[in-house]
Structures are given as C-alpha cells and as structure tokens.
Design a protein around this motif. Structure first.
Motif, mmCIF file in Angstrom:
data_model
loop_
_atom_site.group_PDB
_atom_site.id
_atom_site.type_symbol
_atom_site.label_atom_id
_atom_site.label_comp_id
_atom_site.label_asym_id
_atom_site.label_seq_id
_atom_site.Cartn_x
_atom_site.Cartn_y
_atom_site.Cartn_z
ATOM 1 N N ASP A 1 0.833 -1.186 0.000
ATOM 2 C CA ASP A 1 0.000 0.000 0.000
ATOM 3 C C ASP A 1 0.881 1.254 0.000
ATOM 4 O O ASP A 1 1.695 1.443 0.901
ATOM 5 N N ALA B 1 -0.037 4.183 0.501
ATOM 6 C CA ALA B 1 -0.565 5.238 1.372
ATOM 7 C C ALA B 1 0.174 5.250 2.697
ATOM 8 O O ALA B 1 0.503 4.201 3.249
ATOM 9 N N PRO B 2 0.486 6.424 3.229
ATOM 10 C CA PRO B 2 1.118 6.501 4.540
ATOM 11 C C PRO B 2 0.111 6.152 5.630
ATOM 12 O O PRO B 2 -1.091 6.355 5.453
ATOM 13 N N ILE C 1 -1.857 6.581 9.171
ATOM 14 C CA ILE C 1 -2.405 7.832 9.695
ATOM 15 C C ILE C 1 -1.432 8.455 10.694
ATOM 16 O O ILE C 1 -1.317 9.677 10.807
ATOM 17 N N TYR D 1 1.379 10.106 8.771
ATOM 18 C CA TYR D 1 0.843 11.316 8.128
ATOM 19 C C TYR D 1 0.746 12.451 9.132
ATOM 20 O O TYR D 1 1.170 13.578 8.870
ATOM 21 N N ARG D 2 0.243 12.134 10.326
ATOM 22 C CA ARG D 2 0.098 13.193 11.340
ATOM 23 C C ARG D 2 1.457 13.679 11.804
ATOM 24 O O ARG D 2 1.661 14.861 12.054
ATOM 25 N N MET E 1 4.174 13.716 10.038
ATOM 26 C CA MET E 1 4.715 14.591 8.989
ATOM 27 C C MET E 1 4.114 15.984 9.089
ATOM 28 O O MET E 1 4.825 16.978 8.997
ATOM 29 N N ARG E 2 2.807 16.032 9.354
ATOM 30 C CA ARG E 2 2.164 17.346 9.453
ATOM 31 C C ARG E 2 2.649 18.100 10.687
ATOM 32 O O ARG E 2 2.792 19.321 10.653
ATOM 33 N N LEU F 1 5.870 19.675 10.030
ATOM 34 C CA LEU F 1 5.836 20.800 9.099
ATOM 35 C C LEU F 1 5.488 22.109 9.795
ATOM 36 O O LEU F 1 5.511 23.157 9.166
ATOM 37 N N ILE F 2 5.169 22.047 11.091
ATOM 38 C CA ILE F 2 4.980 23.306 11.830
ATOM 39 C C ILE F 2 6.371 23.876 12.079
ATOM 40 O O ILE F 2 7.189 23.239 12.741
ATOM 41 N N GLU G 1 -9.885 7.516 1.276
ATOM 42 C CA GLU G 1 -9.166 8.286 2.293
ATOM 43 C C GLU G 1 -7.660 8.030 2.176
ATOM 44 O O GLU G 1 -6.859 8.962 2.247
ATOM 45 N N ARG G 2 -7.296 6.774 1.956
ATOM 46 C CA ARG G 2 -5.866 6.459 1.814
ATOM 47 C C ARG G 2 -5.270 7.126 0.592
ATOM 48 O O ARG G 2 -4.155 7.643 0.633
ATOM 49 N N ARG H 1 -4.846 10.708 1.292
ATOM 50 C CA ARG H 1 -3.732 10.906 2.227
ATOM 51 C C ARG H 1 -2.390 10.786 1.494
ATOM 52 O O ARG H 1 -1.459 11.533 1.777
ATOM 53 N N LEU I 1 -1.854 13.977 -0.438
ATOM 54 C CA LEU I 1 -1.667 15.133 0.451
ATOM 55 C C LEU I 1 -0.303 15.073 1.109
ATOM 56 O O LEU I 1 0.377 16.089 1.249
ATOM 57 N N GLN I 2 0.102 13.876 1.506
ATOM 58 C CA GLN I 2 1.406 13.788 2.163
ATOM 59 C C GLN I 2 2.536 14.137 1.197
ATOM 60 O O GLN I 2 3.405 14.955 1.510
ATOM 61 N N ARG J 1 2.874 23.166 5.670
ATOM 62 C CA ARG J 1 1.692 22.551 6.253
ATOM 63 C C ARG J 1 0.474 23.315 5.769
ATOM 64 O O ARG J 1 0.418 24.537 5.875
ATOM 65 N N VAL J 2 -0.467 22.576 5.222
ATOM 66 C CA VAL J 2 -1.657 23.203 4.658
ATOM 67 C C VAL J 2 -2.855 22.768 5.488
ATOM 68 O O VAL J 2 -2.946 21.616 5.895
ATOM 69 N N ASP J 3 -3.764 23.703 5.744
ATOM 70 C CA ASP J 3 -4.911 23.385 6.584
ATOM 71 C C ASP J 3 -6.244 23.453 5.843
ATOM 72 O O ASP J 3 -7.246 23.001 6.369
ATOM 73 N N ARG K 1 -10.718 13.365 7.856
ATOM 74 C CA ARG K 1 -9.867 12.294 8.355
ATOM 75 C C ARG K 1 -8.393 12.564 8.046
ATOM 76 O O ARG K 1 -7.513 11.985 8.664
ATOM 77 N N CYS K 2 -8.153 13.419 7.076
ATOM 78 C CA CYS K 2 -6.782 13.798 6.749
ATOM 79 C C CYS K 2 -6.378 15.088 7.457
ATOM 80 O O CYS K 2 -5.406 15.733 7.063
ATOM 81 N N ASP K 3 -7.128 15.486 8.459
ATOM 82 C CA ASP K 3 -6.820 16.654 9.298
ATOM 83 C C ASP K 3 -6.874 17.969 8.535
ATOM 84 O O ASP K 3 -6.218 18.932 8.926
ATOM 85 N N LEU K 4 -7.599 17.995 7.451
ATOM 86 C CA LEU K 4 -7.723 19.248 6.727
ATOM 87 C C LEU K 4 -9.167 19.720 6.774
ATOM 88 O O LEU K 4 -10.067 18.958 7.101
#
Lengths: 290, 444
Positions: free
Chosen positions: A13, A15-16, A18, A21-22, A24-25, A28-29, B87-88, B91, B94-95, B104-106, B206-209
C-alpha cells in the motif's frame, strides 16, 4: 500444494499510515520542527554535559577509566623491557650501575625516562659517557665508556683515583689497589693534572723513578723520586725547566742518593741541596764537580 | 432562499480565510487518478506586476509549490465508493504534496465530476425603492430567487448570477448605480447529491484538513481550458474522464449549464478487455499505446501483440489488427458523444450562436477523437489544454489535469463576489418573534 515459502508482498500500500501522516504534518509546523530538531537535542547535550562535569564521581570514574585504558595499552608485552644489558664497563662499574639504576624490570617503554636515566648514568663518576637504546627484543642496551684511571691522588688522608684529565673516578682505601699508577699529592692537584700528563708524554722512562708528584701551594709541582730526592719545578715554564734538568742530568749522576733536593725554581740558577748523609763526602771531595 | 444565500456567503467566507492564510491545497478526485497541488498565495509576483499586465484574474497571485498524483482508489464514476480506500489515496497525495512543498496546509478545495449534477435556471426580481440600484438591491434580488424543488438529499454546489436585467434592459453585468424600477436576475444553480459532498468532507476531515470549498469538475475544467472569447461568446467544455464524462456550457463568462454522463475511458478499457479477453491492465496498455478511432487501410495490417500469461501458447500469442481494436473503441466513444449531444440538445445549446466544443480530460488523447466529435457534435471542435499557471510542473500541463488547474484558478478567482453583499435585515424573522411571544406568554 501450498508453497512453504512466504509469499512476497507485491503490491504494498503506497498510502502513509495515519500516524506517519500526522507526524509529517506536525513536523511541518516551523516552530515545532525547530524545537524538535535543534532545541531539544542541544538542550539534552548541554544538560548531559553539565551533569557529567558537576558530578565529581563520574569525573573520577572517567579519569580512572582513562588511566586503566592507558595502562592496558602501555603494558602490552610488545612495549615491555625485560632486561638491561650493560656493555663497556668493568664488572665493578656494571654492578654499580645496576644498583644505582632507578628501574624495576619489567618496565614499559613508555614509562622509561630516558633523559633521566641518561643523567643518572652520567652522574656516576666512573662513567665518561653513556649511550642508551632500546632494542626490538625488549632489551635496554646501555653502552658505557668508562673513565680510565690514570693517577692516584692523595690529599690529606683521602686516596682517590682520577683519570688523566683530573676527573674524579672513585675513592680507594689503599695506594696498593692501583700500584701501577703514579701518585699525585697535594691540594687541588687534580685541577692541573694535565701538566703531569704533558710531562709524562716524553719522559716516560725517567718518570718511572718518580714516587710522587707533589702540588705545592696549589701553584707548582715537586717531583719526589724513589730515593727521596725532591725536584722542585717552577710555577711557569716548568717544561723548559724540566728539559734543562734532563740536560743537566746527562752529564753525571745527578739523581744519586747524595742530593736531597734540586731546586729548579729559578731556571737560570738551579740549586741543589746535599743530603745529610753525603755531606762528609762533599767536604772530602770539595774540589770535585757536582 | 435566504438560507441558501447565507450558505453561499459562509462558503465564500471560509475560502477567503483560507486564502488569507496564504496556503491552500487543491484536490481533484478523478476516477482514474487523484491529483493534488499546493498553492502558495503571497501577493503579486513583482516581475509580473511590473509589466502592467495586472492581476490576470488572480492567476499571478499564487504559485504552485507542491504537487502529487496517484492512482485513484475507492472512487467510481467521479464519486467516492469506498471511504477507506479513497481516504488512503487522498492521504497519499496530500502527504507527498505537502512534503514537496515543505509546507503545512490546513485548507483544501476539491472538485469531482460525479454526484449527478443537475442544472437549474433561476429567476428573481425585486422592485427598487429609491430608483438607483445599490448593493442591498443586488443582495435582495439574489435572495428573492424562487428556489425549485431540488429533490431530497441534494445540495447546491454552484449558484451564479449570469445575467441582470433592469426594466427589460437585459444583459447587464453589473447594474449597480443604474436607474430603474425593477431588477431581474437570472441565476444558474448546480446541485449534486449531498452524500457525495458529505463523503468527501469526511475523507478530508480524516486527513486533518478543512474543506474550504467544493467545485464541479465540469465547471473548473471549463475555466482552465476555454479561452476568454470562448467563455464570452459561448462554448461547451467536455471533460472526458475515466469514470464519467462531464460537460459545461459557458456564456458571457459564466457557466450556464453543466451535466455529466456516467460513461468514460474506463468503459472503453472494459470493452477492450471483454472483446480481446485480456486483463484490464493489458487492455489499458493496448488502449493507450495503440488506440485510435479512425480506420485507415494500413490499420488492417498493423498487428498488435495481445500477450498473456496463461501458459497456453495459442492464447498468449494472439494478435489483433489495429482496425479490430478501433472497431471496439469507436462504438463506445460514439455512444458517449451521442449521449452528450442529446443532453446538449435538451439544454438548448444548439440554439446558441457560437457552438464551439473543447475536448479535454484523459480520454481526449485518443487519436481521432476530435474528428469523431466534429462529426457527431458540431463543426468547431478542438482539444483543450489547461492554462499555464505559475510554477506548474510540466507533467501537469497536459489535458489530463485541466480540472486541477481550473480548480486552482477557481480558488484564486471564484466568481462569487455577489454573495459578499450584506442582506438587509428586513425586520425580525418570524422565528424570533414567535420566541418572544412565547416568552411573554409564559412570564405574564
């Protein structure tokens, strides 16, 4: 039949997860990233260093550890010196050197203070010079060039051996320890012993009769012969005076028992003193040449 | 209708606040691929501002800092069919786009072509009180439109005033300051199934955006592929996607009609797969490498290795001629084009003076599609590629990404400034009055 080998996962897969992914976000701050990548590591390093150096025990442990490490390296058999070999010295001197040498074998090459050892060896009076080297097989090779005894020097009741330059070699108890060496007597006689050496270069045969060279008043030499005849040499130009004496002696038996002293202090006017035993003969042979 | 007015205002406010943050993600949910751009809004580029070009309708105010593209999963016919898979996929893009942008984008703006879009023409009129048309008159006339029954579980996606009329003087773009008695407005409204937007919003959350806006793929690809005079005089943009084909009619710089049919490039692939008895992936490869729509004599001799891994030598060594392949592909694309023609006829597109057709999307790369389309739809057909935007990667400049680029243009210049006007408070609403009466009755 089902394969026993584990099946390769062909379509992983992309896809990262979850969490990643979090994460990484979060990273990025900008401010948080700065804190996490620069702030916290530097703080940890700073605190760690502070704790380490404030805690004396740790410091000591580190020192001990460093010392142990150094010991372990230094005391490897490859670096150990097991024996010393002394060459070029008489048995007596070799024994003396072995006793005086500040080493307990085996000793490591790194612990060896060659300079100090050199100084110690050179401070031994009988040693003219010492060369030290360490051979591959772990032997401390000491090459000694010994001072050669040239004179016996008696001053008051102290008898010592000196070399031809007047350097002190060792004390002796009796003149008979070195019966072959000429005797030198008098205060500070060793300081001008080169005079005697020069004298002896040419007149070896004559000087075998000399019982002692006497330094008088720390300025001039007297030669005392076997028959107690005393030859008094001048302070300056005593070689010339001696030559003249030799010339004088060719004409007759100057050094017979009849004279008690020959005074050459004034070269132009040598003076002789007749011994008490010979006075009668002199009066009897008053017209004879001296 | 006042509720709808408030809804559009709220969406616009959210988009404005996202733009003020300076960073915005753009997401195109396609049935074949999901692509994402990260836009950075940092004012005018000084090199562009100096040569008197102006703001280029907002195009010069942003640049692309991150981009990503992935094979789409869990999306069928332009809408989400499997939440987890979609969703995957979202994600993933987006990643990688945020990593590439190192930003970082919101906020996120998304477009999709599914959801059964339906177009409505709305009409509203209002009497002007003091002769001169002012901001609140515009707001009143917009809120006075009579909303038709859009059906259960549907939501308004776009609503744009396309025409103003003042005392039978029609075709006004901005009636403010003009003198008249009666103000009319023609409003175009596009609705989609509410579930589609809800699913999308859930996936994005779910992707925090935060979902700062949604747009129809048909509309945004029209924004990016139609040139200015086509938008002004009238043209239709047909976006041939993988799962669905959507179209939008533009007139006077506004979308006046949009729709989609549930047929696309994936159906062509499936036809090839069925016809040649090969897996979908092989069929896709054959379609992209050897596909075509116009048969020539040479194609009878052009043998295509079908290939296969069954172990049956006869089966694995089959070849087909290119004309056979065209014979499979052509009926399906003819069907799509005929469906679109039917829908355009219903919409009344053929009544317009200018009838230009701009084809875009992945399937429009099929050789000969423009020839075929000119036979079925109308004479003036061209293949459209999206407008260049600042720092767009080369890989995204093809016709496959026209919806994505159009969405970026839409984000910078959303054409919904009408909803900014404050609705005059026409007394208390009935609910507030009823509340007050109840309170009085209970306490006195």
């Amino acid at each position: 039949m089902r394969s026993l080998k584990r099946k390769m996962r062909t379509n992983i897969d992309p896809a990262p997860s979850i969490v990643s992914y979090r994460l990484m976000r979060l990273m990025l701050i900008p401010r948080l990233r700065l804190i996490l990548t620069l702030g916290i590591p530097s703080l940890v390093i700073f605190c760690g260093t502070l704790i380490l150096f404030l805690n004396i025990n740790v410091h000591e442990n580190i020192e001990a550890f460093k010392k142990d490490l150094k010991r372990a390296l230094v005391e490897r058999p490859e670096f150990m010196i097991k024996v010393a070999s002394v060459d070029g010295a008489s048995d007596e001197l070799a024994h003396e050197i072995r006793e005086i040498m500040p080493l307990n074998f085996p000793v490591s090459y790194f612990d060896l203070d060659i300079k100090y050892l050199h100084k110690v060896l050179n401070d031994i009076p009988a040693v003219a010079s010492a060369a030290i080297k360490v051979t591959v097989s772990g032997v401390l090779q000491i090459n000694i060039s010994e001072r050669i005894p040239a004179f016996i020097w008696r001053k008051d009741d102290v008898i010592s051996v000196i070399d031809e330059k007047g350097e002190f070699i060792r004390l002796v108890t009796s003149r008979l320890d070195y019966p072959e060496l000429p005797l030198v007597v008098g205060e500070a006689a060793n300081l001008s012993i080169t005079d005697i050496s020069n004298l002896m270069e040419d007149n070896q045969y004559f000087l075998e009769q000399v019982r002692a060279f006497v330094r008088v008043g720390e300025r001039r030499w007297d030669l005392v012969l076997d028959n107690n005849l005393r030859i008094m040499l001048p302070q300056t130009e005593f070689l010339a005076a001696f030559d003249r004496l030799m010339l004088m002696s060719q004409s007759g038996s100057l050094f017979s028992n009849q004279l008690s002293s020959i005074d050459m202090r004034l070269v132009e006017r040598p003076t002789v003193r007749v011994g008490a035993a010979s006075v009668d003969q002199l009066t009897y042979n008053s017209s004879g040449d001296l | 209708m006042a509720k709808f007015y408030e809804l559009q205002r709220a969406m616009r406010a959210m988009r404005q606040s996202a733009l003020q943050r300076g960073a915005l993600a753009i997401l195109d949910l396609g049935s074949t691929k999901i692509s994402c751009l990260i836009l950075r809004f940092d004012g005018l580029d000084p090199s562009l501002a100096s040569d008197q070009v102006g703001s280029l309708a907002g195009q010069s105010s942003f640049r692309v800092v991150g981009s990503a593209i992935t094979q789409s999963r869990g999306i069928e016919f332009g809408e989400i069919s499997s939440m987890q898979e979609a969703e995957r996929a979202i994600r993933t893009v987006l990643q990688s786009a945020q990593k590439m942008a190192n930003l970082r984008v919101d906020h996120l703006i998304a477009c999709f072509s599914g959801g059964g879009p339906r177009s409505y023409g709305l009409n509203g009129n209002v009497k002007i009180e003091n002769q001169i048309v002012q901001d609140e008159d515009i707001a009143r006339v917009l809120s006075s439109c009579d909303c038709p029954d859009i059906g259960d579980g549907r939501e308004i996606l776009h609503a744009q005033p396309v025409n103003f009329a003042l005392d039978h003087r029609s075709g006004l773009v901005d009636p403010r300051g003009q003198i008249g008695n009666k103000l009319d407005v023609d409003l175009h409204m596009l609705t989609v199934r509410a579930k589609t937007i809800r699913d999308l919003a859930h996936c994005v959350k779910r992707c925090d955006l935060e979902l700062a806006g949604v747009a129809s793929a048909a509309y945004v690809s029209g924004r990016s592929t139609l040139v200015e005079d086509e938008q002004e005089l009238g043209a239709v943009c047909i976006d041939f996607g993988g799962g669905s084909t959507s179209y939008s009619i533009f007139l006077k710089r506004h979308m006046i009609f949009a729709g989609s049919i549930m047929l696309g490039g994936n159906h062509v692939t499936r036809d090839i797969s069925l016809g040649l008895r090969v897996p979908i992936s092989v069929a896709e490869k054959i379609k992209t490498k050897n596909g075509g729509l116009i048969v020539t004599g040479l194609d009878d001799r052009d043998l295509i290795e079908v290939g296969g891994e069954t172990g049956d030598w006869e089966h694995d060594r089959r070849t087909v001629t290119r004309s056979e392949l065209i014979g499979i592909m052509r009926p399906r694309l003819e069907e799509i084009l005929e469906d679109i023609r039917t829908q355009l006829e219903i919409a009344g597109f053929y009544e317009l003076k200018s009838q230009k057709f701009v084809l875009t999307g992945g399937t429009c790369q099929t050789p000969g599609l423009d020839t075929l389309a000119s036979r079925i739809l109308g004479q003036q057909v061209r293949i459209g590629r999206p407008l260049r935007i600042h720092r767009l990667p080369q890989a995204y400049s093809g016709s496959t990404c026209s919806a994505l680029v159009g969405l970026a243009l839409f984000a910078a210049d959303p054409q919904d400034e009408w909803w900014d006007f404050e609705l005059p408070s026409a007394g208390y609403s009935s609910r507030t009055v009823r509340k007050a009466v109840r309170w009085l009755r209970e306490n006195w």
